[in-house]
Design an enzyme around this catalytic site. Sequence first.
Site, PDB file in Angstrom:
ATOM      1  N   LYS A 153      -7.035  -1.427  10.231  1.00 21.88           N
ATOM      2  CA  LYS A 153      -8.361  -1.706  10.819  1.00 21.88           C
ATOM      3  C   LYS A 153      -8.255  -2.395  12.169  1.00 21.88           C
ATOM      4  O   LYS A 153      -9.036  -2.159  13.074  1.00 21.88           O
ATOM      5  CB  LYS A 153      -9.206  -2.561   9.873  1.00 21.88           C
ATOM      6  CG  LYS A 153      -8.542  -3.851   9.437  1.00 21.88           C
ATOM      7  CD  LYS A 153      -8.521  -3.960   7.950  1.00 21.88           C
ATOM      8  CE  LYS A 153      -7.100  -4.124   7.488  1.00 21.88           C
ATOM      9  NZ  LYS A 153      -6.900  -3.870   6.100  1.00 21.88           N
TER      10      LYS A 153
ATOM     11  N   VAL B 217       0.840  -1.213   0.000  1.00 23.31           N
ATOM     12  CA  VAL B 217       0.000   0.000   0.000  1.00 23.31           C
ATOM     13  C   VAL B 217       0.873   1.260   0.000  1.00 23.31           C
ATOM     14  O   VAL B 217       0.570   2.249  -0.681  1.00 23.31           O
ATOM     15  CB  VAL B 217      -0.961  -0.002   1.209  1.00 23.31           C
ATOM     16  CG1 VAL B 217      -1.814   1.253   1.225  1.00 23.31           C
ATOM     17  CG2 VAL B 217      -1.847  -1.238   1.172  1.00 23.31           C
TER      18      VAL B 217
ATOM     19  N   ARG C 157      14.552  -1.127  -0.184  1.00 17.65           N
ATOM     20  CA  ARG C 157      13.256  -1.122  -0.866  1.00 17.65           C
ATOM     21  C   ARG C 157      12.697   0.295  -0.896  1.00 17.65           C
ATOM     22  O   ARG C 157      12.215   0.760  -1.934  1.00 17.65           O
ATOM     23  CB  ARG C 157      12.287  -2.050  -0.122  1.00 17.65           C
ATOM     24  CG  ARG C 157      10.878  -2.008  -0.661  1.00 17.65           C
ATOM     25  CD  ARG C 157       9.960  -3.018  -0.020  1.00 17.65           C
ATOM     26  NE  ARG C 157       9.558  -2.626   1.329  1.00 17.65           N
ATOM     27  CZ  ARG C 157       8.667  -3.306   2.060  1.00 17.65           C
ATOM     28  NH1 ARG C 157       8.127  -4.406   1.576  1.00 17.65           N
ATOM     29  NH2 ARG C 157       8.325  -2.908   3.263  1.00 17.65           N
TER      30      ARG C 157
ATOM     31  N   LYS D 250     -13.374  -4.597  10.451  1.00 19.77           N
ATOM     32  CA  LYS D 250     -13.989  -3.598   9.559  1.00 19.77           C
ATOM     33  C   LYS D 250     -15.451  -3.348   9.966  1.00 19.77           C
ATOM     34  O   LYS D 250     -15.917  -2.206   9.962  1.00 19.77           O
ATOM     35  CB  LYS D 250     -13.894  -4.077   8.109  1.00 19.77           C
ATOM     36  CG  LYS D 250     -12.446  -4.201   7.625  1.00 19.77           C
ATOM     37  CD  LYS D 250     -12.358  -4.996   6.326  1.00 19.77           C
ATOM     38  CE  LYS D 250     -10.915  -5.167   5.885  1.00 19.77           C
ATOM     39  NZ  LYS D 250     -10.754  -6.170   4.813  1.00 19.77           N
TER      40      LYS D 250
ATOM     41  N   ASP E 114     -10.588 -10.293  10.309  1.00 16.26           N
ATOM     42  CA  ASP E 114     -10.378  -9.083   9.506  1.00 16.26           C
ATOM     43  C   ASP E 114     -11.728  -8.414   9.190  1.00 16.26           C
ATOM     44  O   ASP E 114     -11.884  -7.195   9.335  1.00 16.26           O
ATOM     45  CB  ASP E 114      -9.639  -9.465   8.206  1.00 16.26           C
ATOM     46  CG  ASP E 114      -9.494  -8.304   7.259  1.00 16.26           C
ATOM     47  OD1 ASP E 114      -8.657  -7.422   7.516  1.00 16.26           O
ATOM     48  OD2 ASP E 114     -10.234  -8.268   6.250  1.00 16.26           O
TER      49      ASP E 114
ATOM     50  N   VAL F  74     -11.323   0.201   5.798  1.00 17.26           N
ATOM     51  CA  VAL F  74     -12.527  -0.599   5.539  1.00 17.26           C
ATOM     52  C   VAL F  74     -12.786  -0.673   4.032  1.00 17.26           C
ATOM     53  O   VAL F  74     -12.959   0.362   3.374  1.00 17.26           O
ATOM     54  CB  VAL F  74     -13.768   0.007   6.237  1.00 17.26           C
ATOM     55  CG1 VAL F  74     -14.991  -0.855   5.982  1.00 17.26           C
ATOM     56  CG2 VAL F  74     -13.527   0.146   7.732  1.00 17.26           C
TER      57      VAL F  74
HETATM   58  N1  HSE Z   1      -6.923  -9.378   3.786  1.00 20.86           N
HETATM   59  C1  HSE Z   1      -7.950  -8.473   3.396  1.00 20.86           C
HETATM   60  C2  HSE Z   1      -8.891  -9.130   2.429  1.00 20.86           C
HETATM   61  C3  HSE Z   1      -7.453  -7.228   2.747  1.00 20.86           C
HETATM   62  O1  HSE Z   1      -8.686 -10.286   2.045  1.00 20.86           O
HETATM   63  O2  HSE Z   1      -9.846  -8.496   2.037  1.00 20.86           O
HETATM   64  C4  HSE Z   1      -7.002  -6.219   3.698  1.00 20.86           C
HETATM   65  O3  HSE Z   1      -7.988  -5.902   4.610  1.00 20.86           O
END
Ligand code: HSE
Length: 440
Positions: A105, A14, A49, A205, A201, A132
């Site tokens: 998140k 990102v 990098r 969110k 995850d 999100v």
């Molecule tokens: N690992 C998350 C997904 C992306 O598979 O949507 C980042 O939040």
Amino acid sequence: MKSIQVGLLGTGVVGSGTFNVLRRNQEEIKRRAGRGIEITMVADLDTERARSLVGAGVTVTSDARAVIANPDIDIVIELIGGYGIARTLVLEAIAAGKHVVTANKALLAVHGTEIFAAASAKGVIVAFEAAVAGGIPIIKALREGLTANSIQWIAGIINGTTNFILSEMRDKGLDFDVVLKEAQRLGYAEADPTFDIEGVDAAHKATIMCSIAFGIPVQFDKAYVEGITKLGAADIKYAEQLGYRIKLLGITKRTGKGIELRVHPSLVPTRRLIANVEGAMNAVMVQGDAVGTTLYYGKGAGSEPTASAVIADLVDITRLHTADPLNRVPHLAFQPNAMSDLRVLPMSDVVTSYYLRLRVADEAGVLAKVTGILAALGISIDAILQREADEVGGEGATQTDLIILTHDCVESEMNAALAQMQVLPTVLAPIIRIRKEELA
Ligand code: HSE
């Protein structure tokens, strides 16, 4: 006017996208923001990098604190991730009077209350559009575009990894384990996919959206979290035959008793647009009392889609930088002194409908016993599907699958029914229960 100076912590997927998009579109972004926005300092443990990304003219360091300590930096972008050092650095950046943009998140869902309080006290902004649904501007939509509404519910496909796996399971008729391995081989799932496949995850969110929708503090610990690891190809097939697709949904809903906050696999009618969101794509449905149902669709992850959200926050902060802190858009959409203490309901109080799959002996009276238990608890049946035993287990089979769709009932009643059904001698395997959302 002098450009806003930005320090970037983390130059991974990102971070590199953010740097590249900002540089590529700098003229247009400047026309929108009213002044230039420049990343002038980056920190990454991998300085090689970082250097190869930013080239000459941008200071590279391995010490994130050097970015925070730089008095010329106005905004710090945190793209490190996790709850550990990221939390410390975000709080230090706030204490140093920097605005913060983060895609983290997990950090906000768990430590958001502390972070937003620190930011409000210091008069700085913590912006998190990228946290999100990646590139989908859902935070902006909830916090500003839909601000006239009393939000009634939100239901979203907010994890691309699991949506990819579910799509593949449905397309190819394969079981979860097989598809997960394939997804890892193709780079759609991480080597350690736990947070994605266990629903964590998505719950991070959903927790953030819940706060913004209902003006309550972030409360990840109250979220009900169930992933997709126990789903079988058979359930996806039966759901399809009944007119549903199975999606991992993040749901938050206002009810008369409190707020529902839950992540679990859900049957969704195939005719709903959201049921047709396939592969790694994300989509969020929001129901507001004035606007009705709205749907937001797009890429929930990836370098430039997520950078799109990070840079939107940079532009927002640039525009708001000089505004009186009390007149900015509040972090959680509601003014900090106007937050509500509406309680997040325990899962046992949630009302929803269900898909049940029972592996049963194919003999007289089985169906009557099962439906009798449901009837005694006041649980109404919506549909029943039973395949011939031969079709399920091959010629001469003596077991079959009994599929039941119910109408809405309280989860605690369904738990009681499941406990009674499970001990029937004619129920031969653990009962599969998947919740169902009509999203009408
Ligand atoms: N690992 C998350 C997904 C992306 O598979 O949507 C980042 O939040």
